[in-house]
Every structure is written in structure tokens, then in C-alpha cells.
Motif scaffolding. Structure first.
Motif, PDB file in Angstrom:
ATOM      1  N   TYR A 169       0.846  -1.196   0.000  1.00 13.16           N
ATOM      2  CA  TYR A 169       0.000   0.000   0.000  1.00 13.16           C
ATOM      3  C   TYR A 169       0.881   1.246   0.000  1.00 13.16           C
ATOM      4  O   TYR A 169       0.642   2.199  -0.754  1.00 13.16           O
ATOM      5  CB  TYR A 169      -0.916  -0.008   1.219  1.00 13.16           C
ATOM      6  N   ALA A 170       1.928   1.241   0.832  1.00 13.56           N
ATOM      7  CA  ALA A 170       2.799   2.416   0.946  1.00 13.56           C
ATOM      8  C   ALA A 170       3.518   2.715  -0.359  1.00 13.56           C
ATOM      9  O   ALA A 170       3.595   3.874  -0.789  1.00 13.56           O
ATOM     10  CB  ALA A 170       3.809   2.204   2.072  1.00 13.56           C
ATOM     11  N   ILE A 171       4.044   1.689  -1.033  1.00 15.86           N
ATOM     12  CA  ILE A 171       4.807   1.954  -2.248  1.00 15.86           C
ATOM     13  C   ILE A 171       3.890   2.328  -3.404  1.00 15.86           C
ATOM     14  O   ILE A 171       4.216   3.190  -4.225  1.00 15.86           O
ATOM     15  CB  ILE A 171       5.730   0.752  -2.599  1.00 15.86           C
ATOM     16  N   ALA A 175       3.794   5.801  -5.531  1.00 15.24           N
ATOM     17  CA  ALA A 175       3.872   5.816  -6.991  1.00 15.24           C
ATOM     18  C   ALA A 175       2.729   6.606  -7.611  1.00 15.24           C
ATOM     19  O   ALA A 175       2.901   7.277  -8.637  1.00 15.24           O
ATOM     20  CB  ALA A 175       3.870   4.389  -7.521  1.00 15.24           C
ATOM     21  N   LEU A 176       1.566   6.552  -6.996  1.00 12.08           N
ATOM     22  CA  LEU A 176       0.379   7.194  -7.573  1.00 12.08           C
ATOM     23  C   LEU A 176       0.277   8.674  -7.232  1.00 12.08           C
ATOM     24  O   LEU A 176      -0.662   9.345  -7.690  1.00 12.08           O
ATOM     25  CB  LEU A 176      -0.878   6.459  -7.102  1.00 12.08           C
ATOM     26  N   GLY A 219      -2.631  -4.712  -0.953  1.00  8.89           N
ATOM     27  CA  GLY A 219      -2.055  -3.400  -0.671  1.00  8.89           C
ATOM     28  C   GLY A 219      -2.068  -2.499  -1.892  1.00  8.89           C
ATOM     29  O   GLY A 219      -2.401  -1.306  -1.798  1.00  8.89           O
ATOM     30  N   PHE A 220      -1.712  -3.050  -3.047  1.00  7.64           N
ATOM     31  CA  PHE A 220      -1.780  -2.276  -4.297  1.00  7.64           C
ATOM     32  C   PHE A 220      -3.209  -1.807  -4.553  1.00  7.64           C
ATOM     33  O   PHE A 220      -3.455  -0.643  -4.877  1.00  7.64           O
ATOM     34  CB  PHE A 220      -1.312  -3.131  -5.474  1.00  7.64           C
ATOM     35  N   HIS A 221      -4.160  -2.722  -4.415  1.00  9.23           N
ATOM     36  CA  HIS A 221      -5.562  -2.396  -4.717  1.00  9.23           C
ATOM     37  C   HIS A 221      -6.106  -1.324  -3.775  1.00  9.23           C
ATOM     38  O   HIS A 221      -6.884  -0.460  -4.199  1.00  9.23           O
ATOM     39  CB  HIS A 221      -6.415  -3.663  -4.647  1.00  9.23           C
ATOM     40  N   ARG A 222      -5.677  -1.359  -2.522  1.00  7.30           N
ATOM     41  CA  ARG A 222      -6.147  -0.338  -1.581  1.00  7.30           C
ATOM     42  C   ARG A 222      -5.687   1.043  -2.026  1.00  7.30           C
ATOM     43  O   ARG A 222      -6.447   2.020  -1.954  1.00  7.30           O
ATOM     44  CB  ARG A 222      -5.640  -0.665  -0.170  1.00  7.30           C
ATOM     45  N   ALA A 223      -4.446   1.125  -2.499  1.00  5.78           N
ATOM     46  CA  ALA A 223      -3.937   2.417  -2.974  1.00  5.78           C
ATOM     47  C   ALA A 223      -4.667   2.864  -4.241  1.00  5.78           C
ATOM     48  O   ALA A 223      -4.978   4.050  -4.407  1.00  5.78           O
ATOM     49  CB  ALA A 223      -2.439   2.316  -3.234  1.00  5.78           C
ATOM     50  N   PHE A 224      -4.948   1.933  -5.165  1.00  7.31           N
ATOM     51  CA  PHE A 224      -5.690   2.287  -6.378  1.00  7.31           C
ATOM     52  C   PHE A 224      -7.064   2.859  -6.028  1.00  7.31           C
ATOM     53  O   PHE A 224      -7.486   3.893  -6.558  1.00  7.31           O
ATOM     54  CB  PHE A 224      -5.850   1.066  -7.287  1.00  7.31           C
ATOM     55  N   GLU A 225      -7.768   2.177  -5.138  1.00  2.99           N
ATOM     56  CA  GLU A 225      -9.103   2.634  -4.760  1.00  2.99           C
ATOM     57  C   GLU A 225      -9.046   4.022  -4.127  1.00  2.99           C
ATOM     58  O   GLU A 225      -9.914   4.873  -4.374  1.00  2.99           O
ATOM     59  CB  GLU A 225      -9.746   1.630  -3.803  1.00  2.99           C
ATOM     60  N   GLU A 226      -8.023   4.265  -3.336  1.00  2.54           N
ATOM     61  CA  GLU A 226      -7.853   5.570  -2.691  1.00  2.54           C
ATOM     62  C   GLU A 226      -7.665   6.674  -3.726  1.00  2.54           C
ATOM     63  O   GLU A 226      -8.039   7.828  -3.489  1.00  2.54           O
ATOM     64  CB  GLU A 226      -6.658   5.514  -1.748  1.00  2.54           C
ATOM     65  N   HIS A 227      -7.094   6.321  -4.873  1.00  2.00           N
ATOM     66  CA  HIS A 227      -6.861   7.301  -5.937  1.00  2.00           C
ATOM     67  C   HIS A 227      -7.926   7.243  -7.030  1.00  2.00           C
ATOM     68  O   HIS A 227      -7.733   7.767  -8.127  1.00  2.00           O
ATOM     69  CB  HIS A 227      -5.469   7.085  -6.549  1.00  2.00           C
ATOM     70  N   GLY A 228      -9.038   6.582  -6.733  1.00  2.00           N
ATOM     71  CA  GLY A 228     -10.148   6.560  -7.669  1.00  2.00           C
ATOM     72  C   GLY A 228      -9.942   5.667  -8.881  1.00  2.00           C
ATOM     73  O   GLY A 228     -10.586   5.857  -9.916  1.00  2.00           O
ATOM     74  N   ILE A 229      -9.067   4.682  -8.772  1.00  2.00           N
ATOM     75  CA  ILE A 229      -8.802   3.737  -9.871  1.00  2.00           C
ATOM     76  C   ILE A 229      -9.423   2.395  -9.504  1.00  2.00           C
ATOM     77  O   ILE A 229      -9.141   1.847  -8.430  1.00  2.00           O
ATOM     78  CB  ILE A 229      -7.284   3.570 -10.107  1.00  2.00           C
ATOM     79  N   ALA A 230     -10.279   1.871 -10.378  1.00  2.00           N
ATOM     80  CA  ALA A 230     -10.904   0.575 -10.113  1.00  2.00           C
ATOM     81  C   ALA A 230      -9.865  -0.529 -10.295  1.00  2.00           C
ATOM     82  O   ALA A 230      -9.311  -0.678 -11.396  1.00  2.00           O
ATOM     83  CB  ALA A 230     -12.075   0.353 -11.051  1.00  2.00           C
ATOM     84  N   PRO A 231      -9.557  -1.332  -9.251  1.00  2.00           N
ATOM     85  CA  PRO A 231      -8.549  -2.393  -9.377  1.00  2.00           C
ATOM     86  C   PRO A 231      -8.822  -3.341 -10.540  1.00  2.00           C
ATOM     87  O   PRO A 231      -7.876  -3.814 -11.186  1.00  2.00           O
ATOM     88  CB  PRO A 231      -8.625  -3.108  -8.034  1.00  2.00           C
TER      89      PRO A 231
END
Length: 350
Positions: A169-171, A175-176, A219-231
Motif C-alpha cells: 500500500y505504501a509503495i 507511486a500514484l 495493498g496495491f488495490h487499496r492504494a488504487f481505490e484511494e486514488h479513484g482507480i478501479a482495481p
């Protein structure tokens, strides 16, 4: 013929040096229990008098313990010894075993199941590293012996993990912070059936309790969702083995896509994958990070000693091995151990 001189015994050596038999035994088997000066004196005199140490076979028969700890590896021995992460873990295990007079036995889950139990029966305990290709290997190990799982879980047994989900999630969150038009994820052994390429809906993913890859993906998907990107809209690829030779065909297909289809951000689940991307991208004249940003995972030295340096997650694989060894020897609580990681910002994804 002249008769052979009588073999000097532990008691003989103790009497000669004026120390206890326990001190002699500790000098050979538990060096941490003695001062360096006393141990050096005992070993020096033992060599002079021809005493080679306590009889391991007799000790095993007397105590029922071999002082051997087996590490069961998910991969072949050749692969594991050449893999930076696995070899660091083994170094950590060996460090603790050496300090407490134990011997390391390496077994591979890639062996035929009939080969493993015979060797395993001599071990006092088992450290099982990574998800076995066949869980029958585990069921064939002596059930009454201590067992510690590393990077996966065995029901009713202690385990050692790193914080995979928060780390990824952190990385990904980092990146995003620079918007990505076409992000992608390159996974490591995520599918139930072999897949060395694009993951399509036909493939089923391994269960979360069976692989750390699922935690990293979460963790990746949580960051995507936070940035409005559908995993579900982020393309994913799978790598079957963490080597350049296996990674390269998958990555070549990604990099050779048309400019408007090629990802501009790749989140890789290992440094080896990311380094393969970096090498093949440079061969194609792609600029890192201008044309393609990428991240890794592991923090191996190779990724930090070349330019551009990898942005990655560093895990302390040596400490992971130490923790597992302490647990199997009863030097640390036999429960669940969670180690923390570190985000390293390099030039591949500033």
C-alpha cells in the motif's frame, strides 16, 4: 603391529584441563555459554590431544536429539542458494544455529515426496520457507517435531511474516502521487494453475492464506481505490519463477506493446522482476522514469548498486531467518512474528 593409542574421552580432556565436562561439551556445541578465551583454550588443547569432540551418534542415542534443524524450501536447492532473498534468509538461520551448536539441513519441496521423509527423520525441528508445491511434503514430516512457517501459514504452527499488505500500500500510494495513465501489476505466482503471462478472467487466484502475493496485491488495490482507480481495470501479469529467463518473455511482450497501450507505471512484486523490466526497457531505449516508472519489492543489493536505483520495499531477510531459528530452538516465543519493512525511494519512481 603396534596397538593404536587409546582414544581420549570427554572426561579425560576435562580432567586434563581442570574444567567440567559441561564446559567441554559447550565448547563444541554451545559456544555462547563460554567466554571466548576459555573456549579457545579448550579447543586448542583438544586438537593437541587428538580429541575431535563429543560423539554425535552417541549423544543422539542418549538424548533423542540430533541438534539438526531442517529448512524445507519451496524451491530447488540450486534456485534457493542463488536467490538473494532466500540465501539471506538461510544466512540468518545459520547464524543462530551456529551460535547454539546446531547443524543446518536443507531439503527441497521440489524433491519427490518419497525422498524427503527419510532425510527429515533425523531433524529436531523444521523451518518451512514458502508455499510448498505439494502440501503432501508437510504431511509426511514427523508431526510431533516443532515446525515454524515462513511467508505462509500452517494451521496450529507458529509463523514469521513481514507486513506485506501495508508495505505494498505504501509503495503504490507513493507511486500514484504522480498520476499514472496506464498502471499495471506484475505478480509472482498468483494463479492456481501455471500462468507465465497476462492474467485473464479464466485464471483463478490462489487463496489469501496460501500466498503472500495476495496480501501484496491487496495493498496495491487499496492504494488504487484511494486514488479513484478501479482495481479490476488495472491489467495484471503473472511470473512463474523469479528469474530473468522466466520473467523476460512476459516483460518483453509488455514493453513491445504500442506506445498508447504500454504501461507507464509497473508495480512489480520482486526486485528481480523490476530489474528485468529495467534491463529490457533500457535495451529498447525507453527512459526510466520519464517513459516508464517502476517499483520493486525486497531491497536486494543489486537494485541499489546500479543506476537508476530501484524504488522498492526493503525486507530484512536475514532477520527473518534469525527469527525463525530462534523460535524453532525455543529462544523466542513460539507464536506469530511480524517484521516491518522500509520504503526505499530510488530513481525508478521518484
Amino acid at each position: 603391529m603396534r596397538p593404536a593409542p587409546p582414544r581420549i574421552t570427554l572426561k579425560d580432556l576435562a580432567r586434563e584441563l581442570g574444567v567440567s565436562t559441561a564446559s567441554i561439551s559447550n565448547a563444541f556445541n554451545r559456544p555462547d555459554q563460554l567466554s571466548p578465551r576459555l573456549r579457545e583454550r579448550i579447543l586448542s588443547e583438544a586438537e593437541r590431544l587428538g580429541y575431535s569432540g563429543p560423539d554425535a551418534k552417541a549423544r543422539s542415542l542418549r538424548t533423542g536429539r540430533s541438534r539438526i534443524i531442517a529448512v524445507v524450501l519451496a524451491e530447488t536447492l540450486t534456485y534457493s542458494l542463488n536467490d538473494a532473498v532466500a540465501s539471506e534468509l538461510l544466512a540468518g538461520v545459520a547464524e543462530v544455529l551456529d551460535a547454539h551448536g546446531h547443524t543446518l539441513l536443507l531439503l527441497s519441496g521440489r524433491q519427490h515426496v518419497s525422498q524427503v521423509p527419510g532425510s527429515a527423520n533425523i531433524a529436531d525441528g523444521f523451518i518451512v520457507y514458502g508455499l510448498m508445491p505439494s502440501l503432501k511434503v508437510l504431511s509426511d514430516l514427523p508431526a510431533h517435531r516443532p515446525m515454524v512457517a515462513v511467508d505462509f501459514d500452517i494451521a496450529g504452527r507458529p509463523s514469521v511474516h513481514i507486513d506485506n499488505e501495508p508495505a505494498c500500500y505504501a509503495i503504490a500510494r507513493h507511486a500514484l502521487t504522480t498520476p499514472a495513465r496506464r498502471p499495471g501489476i506484475i505478480n509472482l505466482r498468483l494463479t492456481e494453475t501455471p500462468c507465465n503471462g497476462r492474467i485473464t478472467p479464466d485464471y483463478r487466484l490462489l487463496a489469501a492464506e496460501h500466498t503472500i502475493t495476495r496480501s501484496r496485491l491487496a495493498g496495491f488495490h487499496r492504494a488504487f481505490e484511494e486514488h479513484g482507480i478501479a482495481p479490476a481495470e488495472v491489467p495484471m501479469w503473472n511470473i512463474e519463477e523469479n528469474t530473468f529467463e522466466v520473467c523476460a518473455p512476459v516483460i518483453e511482450a509488455i514493453l513491445d506493446a504500442p506506445d498508447d497501450e504500454r504501461p507507464d507505471l509497473l508495480l512489480c512484486m520482486s526486485d528481480r522482476i523490476a530489474l528485468t523490466v529495467l534491463t529490457l526497457a533500457e535495451r529498447r531505449g525507453l527512459r526510466i522514469p520519464e517513459d516508464l516508472r517502476l517499483t520493486g519489492f525486497d531491497g536486494i543489493a543489486e537494485g541499489q548498486n546500479r543506476g537508476p536505483r530501484l524504488t522498492t520495499i526493503r525486507q530484512d531477510s536475514v532477520e527473518k531467518g534469525r527469527s525463525a531459528a530462534r523460535m524453532i530452538l525455543g529462544l523466542a516465543p513460539g507464536d506469530h512474528c511480524l517484521l516491518h519493512t522500509e520504503l526505499i525511494l530510488g530513481e525508478t519512481c521518484p
